[in-house]
Design a protein around this motif. Structure first.
Motif, short mmCIF file in Angstrom:
data_model
loop_
_atom_site.label_atom_id
_atom_site.label_comp_id
_atom_site.label_asym_id
_atom_site.label_seq_id
_atom_site.Cartn_x
_atom_site.Cartn_y
_atom_site.Cartn_z
N GLY A 84 0.84 -1.14 0.05
CA GLY A 84 0.20 -0.12 -0.10
C GLY A 84 0.85 1.24 0.02
N SER A 95 3.15 0.51 -4.61
CA SER A 95 1.92 0.58 -5.35
C SER A 95 2.12 0.74 -6.92
CB SER A 95 0.69 1.25 -4.90
OG SER A 95 1.11 2.65 -4.83
N ASP A 126 -0.69 -5.66 3.33
CA ASP A 126 -0.49 -4.25 4.07
C ASP A 126 -1.37 -4.28 5.23
OD1 ASP A 126 -0.17 -1.41 4.44
OD2 ASP A 126 0.90 -1.70 2.61
N ARG A 168 -6.36 -1.33 5.02
CA ARG A 168 -7.03 -1.10 3.74
C ARG A 168 -7.23 0.51 3.60
NH1 ARG A 168 -10.74 -4.65 3.18
NH2 ARG A 168 -10.21 -5.72 1.63
N THR A 169 -6.86 0.88 2.47
CA THR A 169 -6.87 2.37 2.14
C THR A 169 -7.43 2.78 0.67
OG1 THR A 169 -4.62 2.41 1.18
CG2 THR A 169 -4.38 2.70 3.52
N LEU A 207 -5.72 3.72 -1.46
CA LEU A 207 -5.01 3.15 -2.63
C LEU A 207 -4.96 1.61 -2.72
CD1 LEU A 207 -2.70 3.79 -4.67
CD2 LEU A 207 -1.03 4.10 -2.83
N THR A 208 -4.94 0.78 -1.58
CA THR A 208 -5.15 -0.57 -1.71
C THR A 208 -6.52 -1.12 -2.32
OG1 THR A 208 -5.84 -0.78 0.46
CG2 THR A 208 -3.50 -0.93 0.24
N THR A 209 -7.37 -0.25 -1.91
CA THR A 209 -8.72 -0.69 -2.59
C THR A 209 -8.68 -0.32 -4.24
OG1 THR A 209 -9.97 0.04 -0.58
CG2 THR A 209 -11.34 0.05 -2.75
N GLU A 236 -6.79 -3.29 -5.65
CA GLU A 236 -7.69 -4.55 -5.73
C GLU A 236 -8.62 -4.63 -6.79
OE1 GLU A 236 -8.51 -6.29 -1.19
OE2 GLU A 236 -8.95 -3.97 -1.54
N ILE A 245 -4.97 -8.57 -2.22
CA ILE A 245 -4.10 -8.01 -1.18
C ILE A 245 -4.84 -8.50 0.01
CG2 ILE A 245 -3.81 -5.75 0.01
CD1 ILE A 245 -3.76 -4.37 -2.32
N TYR A 296 -4.70 -8.40 4.32
CA TYR A 296 -4.38 -7.51 5.43
C TYR A 296 -4.43 -8.17 6.86
CZ TYR A 296 -6.43 -4.30 2.07
OH TYR A 296 -6.60 -3.65 0.83
#
Length: 451
Positions: free
Chosen positions: A15, A20, A37, A40-41, A43-45, A48, A54, A56
């Motif tokens: 993340g 990324s 990571d 969840r942020t 950016l990670t969303t 995905e 990803i 967590y």
């Protein structure tokens, strides 16, 4: 590790803004990409949604079967920000997987390509993004790994159809010494990351080593006044090899002229505020001109550049309220940011919400932080964001506040800061910091737009 052999990539700390971008690169190459990571942020969303798997949970049962056995086609990428006791990181390390830092992977990717690398304790994200935008907007093209989300593209990664790669060269942990650029830029060398370097002299030595990585026949641009020799200097003022002249504000937009020994471009318009951003844009123009991009295309590209998320980003821009968010977390960055705000809105009361980043940085630059924070009109000071660090005895927001001479300043929780903004309805609000202060952006926006 040869790039062509890599079929499968796992990111420990996927993340992160730099990690990324690499994940997106390998996904575009057709590799199987997964990662871990902590939280969840946004950016990670987004990753995905782009098809990157990803987890967590830092546990073995979160790994897919293909990552349980060492394989010559599998690459494990990690960030130094990951705790040393990470279960996943230690599993990969103990079982002989090919582990590479993000910076080492950038070295692998840029090897054999025309590399433009931008280094500096601050200014590198904006400068590298402007360069990438000029190359993309002009049709020249490039692949870019950026340290922020470029507003024009909604991404920190751009893919091109040539062999030109633009990278943000990170000085943290001496990461940039894996790069061998054809064009290098050093924007600043202010003391920072002293938890890694110990003192400013060690940091400067690292930048000198980076300058020495330049390929034969390469070009090095250095901000005027920095102690680096054999370079083309640039600045906002007369006396450098590359200059920004006649800087002014017209209708809320910064306008300036560009001058070097071969080229003169008049009336360049930039939506980025502040002299520091004029300088960032100036060296980006110089790099683009070295590639043969015409002055006309360069000027048009600069005018269309919308900036980088969390770099002097307008969240609210209305008659009643101006709300700007910025990533500034070093005293020099804060000074430049505050100066730019004052240039644009000299008559408005400046209310600042600041979240210090790292106990060590707060300790090392406490007096400088206190001086610059004392220049605003109202300060809402949040607790120190620890990031990778454990608390340090005696180093906290209360300790920092005692050094600040501004009368209208106090310690706030995030919740109290939101209530204060709701009550006061400030006409000019600025949030600054590199931690999780960005979680306040949407709530603050809602408060100011529904007043």
């Amino acid at each position: 590790m040869e790039l062509e052999l890599i079929k499968r990539v796992y990111f420990v700390g996927v993340g992160g803004i730099g990690m990324s971008a690499l994940a997106r690169y390998f996904k575009k190459r057709g590799c199987q990409v997964s990662g871990y990571d902590k939280t969840r942020t946004i950016l990670t969303t987004a990753l995905e949604e782009e098809g990157i798997l990803i987890t967590y949970t830092d546990q073995m049962n979160s790994l897919n079967e293909e990552y349980l056995q060492k394989n010559e086609e599998t690459l494990i990428v990690y960030t130094p920000a990951i705790p040393k006791d990470s279960v996943l990181l230690n599993y990969f390390r103990d079982n002989g997987f090919d582990l590479q830092k993000r910076s080492q992977v950038l070295g692998i990717i840029s090897k054999g390509q025309f590399c433009i690398a931008v280094a500096g304790t601050h200014g590198k994200t904006t400068t590298s993004t402007i360069i990438a935008h000029i190359l993309t907007d002009s049709g020249y093209g490039c692949t870019a790994f950026l340290g922020g989300i470029a507003t024009n593209y909604g991404s920190n990664f751009l893919i091109g159809n040539n062999d030109v790669v633009v990278v943000e060269a990170d000085e943290y942990d001496r990461s940039f010494l894996t790069l061998h650029p054809d064009i290098a830029v050093i924007t600043s060398m202010d003391a920072d990351h002293l938890d890694i370097y110990g003192d400013a002299a060690q940091l400067h030595e690292s930048f000198h080593l980076f300058a020495g990585q330049l390929k034969a026949g390469g070009v090095l641009f250095v901000k005027e006044g920095l102690p680096v020799s054999n370079a083309i200097t640039y600045s906002a003022g007369i006396g450098s090899a590359v200059e920004a002249r006649n800087i002014r504000v017209e209708n809320g937009v910064f306008v300036f002229d560009y001058k070097d020994p071969e080229t003169d471009i008049r009336g360049i318009k930039s939506m980025l505020p502040g002299q520091h951003n004029v300088e960032n844009t100036t060296v980006a123009i110089a790099a683009a001109l070295k590639l043969g991009i015409t002055p006309e295309k360069v000027k048009a590209a600069v005018a269309s550049f919308k900036g980088v998320k969390r770099r002097f980003e307008y969240i609210v821009r209305a008659d009643k309220h101006i709300y700007i968010d910025d990533y500034a977390h070093h005293p020099e960055e804060l000074r430049a940011c505050f100066h730019a705000v004052r240039q644009l809105y000299p008559e408005k009361k400046l209310t600042v919400i600041f979240q210090p980043h790292l106990f060590s940085r707060t300790r090392d630059f406490a007096d400088e932080f206190a001086r610059v924070l004392s220049t605003v009109d109202e300060l809402l000071l949040l607790d120190i964001y620890p990031a990778r660090e454990l608390p340090m005895e005696g180093i906290d927001a209360v300790w920092l506040l005692k050094k600040i001479t501004l009368q209208e300043s106090s310690i706030y929780t995030k919740e109290k800061a939101l209530l204060t903004v709701k009550e006061e309805q400030p006409e000019l609000l600025l949030t600054v910091g590199a931690g999780d202060i960005d979680t306040l952006i949407q709530p603050l926006k809602n408060i100011l737009t529904h007043a």
